[in-house]
Design an enzyme around this catalytic site. Structure first.
Site, PDB file in Angstrom:
ATOM      1  N   LYS A   1       5.766   7.641  15.582  1.00 18.64           N
ATOM      2  CA  LYS A   1       5.158   8.963  15.792  1.00 18.64           C
ATOM      3  C   LYS A   1       4.380   9.053  17.101  1.00 18.64           C
ATOM      4  CE  LYS A   1       2.857   8.888  12.211  1.00 18.64           C
ATOM      5  NZ  LYS A   1       1.660   8.802  11.527  1.00 18.64           N
TER       6      LYS A   1
ATOM      7  N   ARG B   1      -1.841  14.936   5.938  1.00 11.26           N
ATOM      8  CA  ARG B   1      -1.409  13.732   5.229  1.00 11.26           C
ATOM      9  C   ARG B   1      -1.262  13.985   3.730  1.00 11.26           C
ATOM     10  NH1 ARG B   1      -2.423   9.652   9.368  1.00 11.26           N
ATOM     11  NH2 ARG B   1      -3.104   7.835   8.226  1.00 11.26           N
TER      12      ARG B   1
ATOM     13  N   ARG C   1       5.248  -7.808  12.991  1.00 10.92           N
ATOM     14  CA  ARG C   1       4.132  -7.667  13.940  1.00 10.92           C
ATOM     15  C   ARG C   1       3.284  -8.943  13.964  1.00 10.92           C
ATOM     16  NH1 ARG C   1       2.074  -1.564  12.905  1.00 10.92           N
ATOM     17  NH2 ARG C   1       0.995  -2.506  11.156  1.00 10.92           N
TER      18      ARG C   1
ATOM     19  N   ARG D   1      -1.623  -9.675  11.047  1.00 15.63           N
ATOM     20  CA  ARG D   1      -2.830  -8.912  10.688  1.00 15.63           C
ATOM     21  C   ARG D   1      -3.067  -9.036   9.186  1.00 15.63           C
ATOM     22  NH1 ARG D   1      -4.169  -4.904  14.632  1.00 15.63           N
ATOM     23  NH2 ARG D   1      -2.568  -4.948  16.211  1.00 15.63           N
TER      24      ARG D   1
ATOM     25  N   ARG E   1       0.579   0.704   0.806  1.00  9.97           N
ATOM     26  CA  ARG E   1       0.491   1.797   1.801  1.00  9.97           C
ATOM     27  C   ARG E   1       1.695   2.731   1.694  1.00  9.97           C
ATOM     28  NH1 ARG E   1      -1.294  -2.225   5.587  1.00  9.97           N
ATOM     29  NH2 ARG E   1       0.497  -2.003   6.959  1.00  9.97           N
TER      30      ARG E   1
HETATM   31  P1  AMP Z   1      -3.838   6.541  11.747  1.00  8.48           P
HETATM   32  O1  AMP Z   1      -4.076   6.023  13.128  1.00  8.48           O
HETATM   33  O2  AMP Z   1      -3.100   7.855  11.741  1.00  8.48           O
HETATM   34  O3  AMP Z   1      -3.181   5.528  10.852  1.00  8.48           O
HETATM   35  O4  AMP Z   1      -5.276   6.856  11.105  1.00  8.48           O
HETATM   36  C1  AMP Z   1      -6.250   5.856  10.967  1.00  8.48           C
HETATM   37  C2  AMP Z   1      -7.198   6.198   9.826  1.00  8.48           C
HETATM   38  O5  AMP Z   1      -7.856   7.452  10.097  1.00  8.48           O
HETATM   39  C3  AMP Z   1      -6.528   6.395   8.481  1.00  8.48           C
HETATM   40  O6  AMP Z   1      -6.335   5.168   7.807  1.00  8.48           O
HETATM   41  C4  AMP Z   1      -7.550   7.280   7.766  1.00  8.48           C
HETATM   42  O7  AMP Z   1      -8.654   6.529   7.318  1.00  8.48           O
HETATM   43  C5  AMP Z   1      -8.024   8.189   8.900  1.00  8.48           C
HETATM   44  N1  AMP Z   1      -7.167   9.396   8.970  1.00  8.48           N
HETATM   45  C6  AMP Z   1      -6.286   9.720   9.955  1.00  8.48           C
HETATM   46  N2  AMP Z   1      -5.681  10.887   9.704  1.00  8.48           N
HETATM   47  C7  AMP Z   1      -6.192  11.327   8.527  1.00  8.48           C
HETATM   48  C8  AMP Z   1      -5.948  12.472   7.708  1.00  8.48           C
HETATM   49  N3  AMP Z   1      -5.079  13.441   8.062  1.00  8.48           N
HETATM   50  N4  AMP Z   1      -6.646  12.590   6.553  1.00  8.48           N
HETATM   51  C9  AMP Z   1      -7.538  11.665   6.183  1.00  8.48           C
HETATM   52  N5  AMP Z   1      -7.792  10.548   6.885  1.00  8.48           N
HETATM   53  C10 AMP Z   1      -7.137  10.377   8.053  1.00  8.48           C
END
Ligand code: AMP
Length: 223
Positions: free
Chosen positions: A14, A89, A123, A156, A167
Site C-alpha cells: 500500500k 480500517r 523479513r 521482528r 493480525r
Molecule cells: P500502520 O502503519 O497503518 O500499520 O498503522 C500503525 C498503527 O497505527 C496501527 O497498528 C494502529 O495502532 C494505528 N492505526 C493506523 N491506522 C488506524 C486506523 N484507521 N484506526 C485505528 N488505528 C489505526
C-alpha cells in the site's frame, strides 16, 4: 482533484503504491499510521494516548482516529487531491468517511493470506543497525549478517506465524466489512497485488483511467 483511499492487508505494498501515485499526480499521501508514529516519536499528548494501542498492535479507538483524519484533511493542503492510506480500517470508520467526504475510488490491493505469510515471514532486521532485509527481495550477501555493519539479522518479535495469523484474522474481521461497504457503493477497484511493484502500479492506473508512468529511457549502450 482526485480523492482516493488505498486498502490492503499488511505487506500488500500500500505505502509503495500510494507514494508513487502521490508523487506523479501531486496528491498528498496521508498515512494514518505515520501520523500516529510521529506523535509517539515526539511525545505529544496524542502520542501518549495512542502509544499503548500501537505497541500492542491494536487499532486506536475510532473517535480519536476520526478526529485525526478530520483535522488532517481540514488542513486543505491537498490542492490536487489526496490518497488516504490505513484508513478506514473498520465499518464504522468507513461509514464516517462516506458521510463526511466524497471519494473517487477505493484502491484495493488484493493479496492472498498465503502470500502475506511468505512475504512477512521473510523479513529480517539487523539487531545492530536496524537495517531492513527481506530474504525474497533483498538478501544479505552473507547469510544471517548485515551487509552494512556485519550485525546479526533477526526476526521482528511480532513477525511470528502466530502473531501474523492473529493480525490476519483481525484484518479480515474488521477491514473486510469496510471494503464491502465501499463495494456496495461501486467505489472499489481491485488489483492483484501478487505481481511486481511496477505491474501493480500500471494495473491501478489502467483501472482508474490515469496516464501510465513514463518509462525511463534505456542508458545509451554505444558509449
Ligand atoms: P500502520 O502503519 O497503518 O500499520 O498503522 C500503525 C498503527 O497505527 C496501527 O497498528 C494502529 O495502532 C494505528 N492505526 C493506523 N491506522 C488506524 C486506523 N484507521 N484506526 C485505528 N488505528 C489505526
Amino acid at each position: 482533484m482526485r480523492k482516493y483511499v488505498i486498502m490492503g492487508v499488511q505487506g500488500s505494498g500500500k505505502g509503495t503504491q500510494a507514494k508513487q501515485l502521490a508523487a506523479d499526480f501531486d496528491l498528498v499521501h496521508i498515512s494514518v499510521g505515520d501520523v500516529y508514529r510521529w506523535h509517539v516519536q515526539y511525545h505529544t499528548k496524542l502520542g501518549a494516548q495512542v502509544r499503548r494501542a500501537m505497541n500492542a498492535g491494536e487499532l486506536v479507538d475510532d473517535s480519536t482516529t476520526e478526529t485525526v483524519v478530520r483535522d488532517r484533511l481540514a488542513l486543505h493542503d491537498w490542492n490536487y487531491g489526496f490518497i488516504l492510506d490505513g484508513f478506514p480500517r473498520n465499518r464504522r470508520q468507513a461509514q464516517f468517511f462516506l458521510e463526511s467526504y466524497d471519494v473517487d475510488a477505493v484502491i484495493h490491493l488484493d493479496l492472498p493470506d498465503s502470500e502475506v505469510r511468505r512475504r512477512v515471514l521473510a523479513r529480517r532486521l539487523c539487531s545492530n543497525c536496524g537495517m531492513d532485509y527481506n530474504l525474497i527481495e533483498h538478501r544479505p550477501a552473507r547469510e544471517g549478517r548485515c551487509d552494512a555493519c556485519g550485525g546479526e539479522l533477526v526476526t521482528r518479535a511480532d513477525d511470528t506465524e502466530e502473531a501474523l495469523a492473529a493480525r490476519l484474522a483481525d484484518y479480515h474481521a474488521k477491514t473486510d466489512p469496510a471494503l464491502e461497504l465501499f463495494r456496495g457503493k461501486e467505489l472499489v477497484i481491485s488489483v492483484d497485488a501478487t505481481a511486481a511493484k511496477g505491474a501493480v502500479q500500471r494495473a491501478i492506473r489502467e483501472q482508474l483511467g490515469l496516464p501510465q508512468p513514463v518509462r525511463k529511457p534505456q542508458a545509451d549502450r554505444r558509449r
